[in-house]
Design an enzyme around this catalytic site. Structure first.
Site, PDB file in Angstrom:
ATOM      1  N   HIS A 275       0.936  -1.520   0.026  1.00  0.00           N
ATOM      2  CA  HIS A 275       0.105   0.225   0.037  1.00  0.00           C
ATOM      3  C   HIS A 275       0.883   1.423   0.146  1.00  0.00           C
ATOM      4  O   HIS A 275       1.753   1.099   0.629  1.00  0.00           O
ATOM      5  CB  HIS A 275      -0.962  -0.130   0.814  1.00  0.00           C
ATOM      6  CG  HIS A 275      -2.030  -1.131   0.712  1.00  0.00           C
ATOM      7  ND1 HIS A 275      -2.933  -0.921   2.119  1.00  0.00           N
ATOM      8  CD2 HIS A 275      -3.066  -1.032   0.476  1.00  0.00           C
ATOM      9  CE1 HIS A 275      -3.722  -1.678   1.687  1.00  0.00           C
ATOM     10  NE2 HIS A 275      -3.519  -2.388   0.590  1.00  0.00           N
TER      11      HIS A 275
ATOM     12  N   PRO B 294       0.442   3.337   3.178  1.00  0.00           N
ATOM     13  CA  PRO B 294       0.146   3.114   4.168  1.00  0.00           C
ATOM     14  C   PRO B 294      -0.410   3.216   5.280  1.00  0.00           C
ATOM     15  O   PRO B 294      -0.555   3.639   5.862  1.00  0.00           O
ATOM     16  CB  PRO B 294       1.211   1.573   5.123  1.00  0.00           C
ATOM     17  CG  PRO B 294       2.746   3.089   4.331  1.00  0.00           C
ATOM     18  CD  PRO B 294       2.146   3.560   3.582  1.00  0.00           C
TER      19      PRO B 294
ATOM     20  N   TYR C  77       3.858   2.732   8.597  1.00  0.00           N
ATOM     21  CA  TYR C  77       4.901   2.544   9.325  1.00  0.00           C
ATOM     22  C   TYR C  77       6.479   1.787   8.921  1.00  0.00           C
ATOM     23  O   TYR C  77       7.265   2.747   9.083  1.00  0.00           O
ATOM     24  CB  TYR C  77       5.139   3.945   8.124  1.00  0.00           C
ATOM     25  CG  TYR C  77       4.556   4.944   7.134  1.00  0.00           C
ATOM     26  CD1 TYR C  77       4.838   5.414   6.480  1.00  0.00           C
ATOM     27  CD2 TYR C  77       3.215   5.690   8.177  1.00  0.00           C
ATOM     28  CE1 TYR C  77       3.363   5.626   5.526  1.00  0.00           C
ATOM     29  CE2 TYR C  77       2.343   6.051   7.646  1.00  0.00           C
ATOM     30  CZ  TYR C  77       2.590   6.447   6.310  1.00  0.00           C
ATOM     31  OH  TYR C  77       1.701   7.635   5.230  1.00  0.00           O
TER      32      TYR C  77
ATOM     33  N   HIS D 203       5.564  -3.725   4.906  1.00  0.00           N
ATOM     34  CA  HIS D 203       4.866  -5.072   4.797  1.00  0.00           C
ATOM     35  C   HIS D 203       4.024  -5.458   3.104  1.00  0.00           C
ATOM     36  O   HIS D 203       3.863  -3.791   2.995  1.00  0.00           O
ATOM     37  CB  HIS D 203       3.304  -4.942   6.059  1.00  0.00           C
ATOM     38  CG  HIS D 203       3.291  -3.727   6.095  1.00  0.00           C
ATOM     39  ND1 HIS D 203       3.053  -2.535   6.408  1.00  0.00           N
ATOM     40  CD2 HIS D 203       1.496  -3.829   5.567  1.00  0.00           C
ATOM     41  CE1 HIS D 203       2.045  -1.831   6.266  1.00  0.00           C
ATOM     42  NE2 HIS D 203       1.205  -2.232   5.295  1.00  0.00           N
TER      43      HIS D 203
HETATM   44  P1  M7G Z   1      -1.598  -1.052   5.786  1.00  0.00           P
HETATM   45  O1  M7G Z   1      -1.210  -1.093   4.412  1.00  0.00           O
HETATM   46  O2  M7G Z   1      -0.555  -0.281   6.607  1.00  0.00           O
HETATM   47  O3  M7G Z   1      -2.942  -0.341   6.206  1.00  0.00           O
HETATM   48  O4  M7G Z   1      -1.773  -1.988   6.070  1.00  0.00           O
HETATM   49  P2  M7G Z   1      -4.545  -0.367   6.248  1.00  0.00           P
HETATM   50  O5  M7G Z   1      -4.824  -0.608   7.269  1.00  0.00           O
HETATM   51  O6  M7G Z   1      -5.244   0.910   6.076  1.00  0.00           O
HETATM   52  O7  M7G Z   1      -4.395  -1.604   5.330  1.00  0.00           O
HETATM   53  C1  M7G Z   1      -1.622  -2.766   7.266  1.00  0.00           C
HETATM   54  C2  M7G Z   1      -2.324  -3.776   7.194  1.00  0.00           C
HETATM   55  O8  M7G Z   1      -1.969  -4.940   8.870  1.00  0.00           O
HETATM   56  C3  M7G Z   1      -4.294  -3.865   7.398  1.00  0.00           C
HETATM   57  O9  M7G Z   1      -4.484  -5.283   6.296  1.00  0.00           O
HETATM   58  C4  M7G Z   1      -4.588  -4.685   9.094  1.00  0.00           C
HETATM   59  O10 M7G Z   1      -5.543  -5.463   8.335  1.00  0.00           O
HETATM   60  C5  M7G Z   1      -3.262  -5.148   9.062  1.00  0.00           C
HETATM   61  N1  M7G Z   1      -2.910  -5.714  10.773  1.00  0.00           N
HETATM   62  C6  M7G Z   1      -2.979  -3.815  11.612  1.00  0.00           C
HETATM   63  N2  M7G Z   1      -2.932  -5.013  12.867  1.00  0.00           N
HETATM   64  C7  M7G Z   1      -3.057  -3.590  14.013  1.00  0.00           C
HETATM   65  C8  M7G Z   1      -2.597  -5.973  12.696  1.00  0.00           C
HETATM   66  C9  M7G Z   1      -2.646  -7.188  14.172  1.00  0.00           C
HETATM   67  O11 M7G Z   1      -2.722  -6.502  15.166  1.00  0.00           O
HETATM   68  N3  M7G Z   1      -1.927  -8.241  13.424  1.00  0.00           N
HETATM   69  C10 M7G Z   1      -2.574  -8.335  12.644  1.00  0.00           C
HETATM   70  N4  M7G Z   1      -2.625  -9.818  11.768  1.00  0.00           N
HETATM   71  N5  M7G Z   1      -2.602  -7.289  11.129  1.00  0.00           N
HETATM   72  C11 M7G Z   1      -2.601  -6.679  11.895  1.00  0.00           C
END
Ligand code: M7G
Length: 373
Positions: free
Chosen positions: A304, A307, A310, A313
């Site tokens: 993303h 994102p 930061y 991932h």
């Molecule tokens: P992102 O692209 O930073 O942002 O993705 P988005 O959330 O707006 O998509 C972060 C990804 O990490 C997302 O798909 C979240 O669902 C996932 N995620 C966030 N948290 C806080 C956790 C967590 O505690 N555990 C896991 N396994 N995934 C998480």
């Protein structure tokens, strides 16, 4: 969806070079590898040892992030007091996603109100449960009938009417904003914009990434790790995203979190990171194929930009699943990123990148003030 093949739950790669070579040192090198040697069926994985799984989920969703925001160490945590949540407002609901994003408040023992975000989602159907649903329905109400067509309200038994519930507690103002329905605006960010506007802003404002460090250091979700490459430069950890309940493959969603801590986003990537990105692409696909039986050709693998968190991932989702955030203005296919960097090591320090910002996001204001919107 039918079950997936049985296979070892975790595929550790060979340990890499000595820790500390890339950015900050990683967590305890060679730490406990969750699930090594256990042979779990898909059902067992989905069900999990119940009490342990509940704890892990609480730690992952509500606990870890909440504690991270509060700067505390994650612990087993008490269950979230769902019954005592007072509804403040519906932040957003989506008929297509069949989800509601709710702002709630919980009153603590000393009378203070603490914000929470609850995400309530209907889960996809599981093929093997459909017959049970038809047999065990508790009520069937006819809504209309016309010729050969009729529609009904079917009331399932409680065990077949699960609602996936994600809790962020305590939630920050930024969490409330993230889930609030708002108008969005497209930004076209040049490299200069990134350096002058975006970078200073994210350094001052972004979400805590403690939950990521908890995973890398095996303090949370250790029993959910699907694959790990421990190389401090070119390694990563692959875990189910907390958006996926792992009950069916239709909405498969995993994330790869890199071991090194000095790469925030796509903007930081250079040719130096090609081995890391190639490892994620290749080993991620292999691990998902082995564990879930989904071939690489049916995975959407992307980053993303911007994102929310930061720490670099990579998202792995089922190709047939229209995952939130997979639109063209946010998702960058990992294979394309690799090709771009192979063509030009400084590709992401040169080109403009487009992304959408919600109307009252402070970053939008910064772009407006700089006359860039
Ligand atoms: P992102 O692209 O930073 O942002 O993705 P988005 O959330 O707006 O998509 C972060 C990804 O990490 C997302 O798909 C979240 O669902 C996932 N995620 C966030 N948290 C806080 C956790 C967590 O505690 N555990 C896991 N396994 N995934 C998480």
């Amino acid at each position: 969806m039918p079950g997936w093949p049985m296979s070892p739950p975790h595929t550790p790669a060979a340990p890499g070079p000595a820790p500390g070579r890339c950015g900050e040192p990683p967590g305890p090198a060679g730490g406990a590898i969750a699930g090594r040697g256990r042979s779990l069926s898909a059902a067992a994985m989905a069900e999990g040892p119940e009490p342990k799984r509940r704890r892990a989920e609480a730690g992952a969703g509500a606990g870890a992030e909440a504690e991270a925001e509060a700067g505390a160490e994650p612990g087993p945590g008490a269950p979230f007091p769902l019954g005592s949540v007072r509804l403040r407002r519906l932040l957003r609901d989506s008929a297509r996603e069949k989800a509601a994003f709710v702002h709630g408040q919980v009153t603590g023992p000393s009378g203070e109100d603490t914000d929470a975000v609850l995400i309530l989602e209907k889960t996809p159907f599981q093929e093997e449960k459909i017959e049970e649903l038809l047999k065990k329905h508790t009520k069937l109400e006819l809504q209309m009938s016309n010729d050969i067509y009729s529609t009904y309200r079917l009331y399932p038994p409680p065990e077949l009417s699960e609602i996936k519930t994600t809790v962020v507690y305590p939630a920050t103002e930024k969490h409330l904003q993230k889930y609030l329905r708002q108008e969005v605006h497209l930004i076209r960010e040049s490299w200069e914009d990134y350096k002058n506007i975006t970078l200073p802003f994210i350094q001052s404002q972004s979400f805590s990434i403690q939950w990521v460090y908890n995973i890398l250091e095996k303090k949370a979700e250790a029993d959910r790790i699907i694959h790990e490459n421990q190389d401090p430069c070119n390694g990563f950890v692959l875990v189910p995203d907390f958006k996926w309940n792992q009950n069916q493959l239709d909405d498969l969603y995993l994330i790869a979190l890199i071991q090194r801590r000095d790469v925030k986003s796509l903007r930081d990537l250079t040719g130096e990171h090609l081995p890391l990105l190639k490892n994620i692409l290749q080993e991620g696909k292999e691990a998902i194929g082995k564990r879930f039986g989904v071939p690489g050709s049916q995975l959407r693998i992307y980053l993303h930009y911007q994102p929310s968190y930061y720490h670099l991932h990579v998202h792995f989702t089922a190709l047939g699943y229209d995952a939130p955030g997979s639109a063209v203005e946010r998702a960058h296919l990992l294979a394309d990123v690799i090709d771009n960097l192979a063509l030009d090591s400084a590709y992401y320090q040169k080109r403009a990148l487009t992304f959408a910002l919600r109307a009252d996001e402070p970053l939008l204001k910064k772009f407006q003030e700089a006359g860039r919107v």
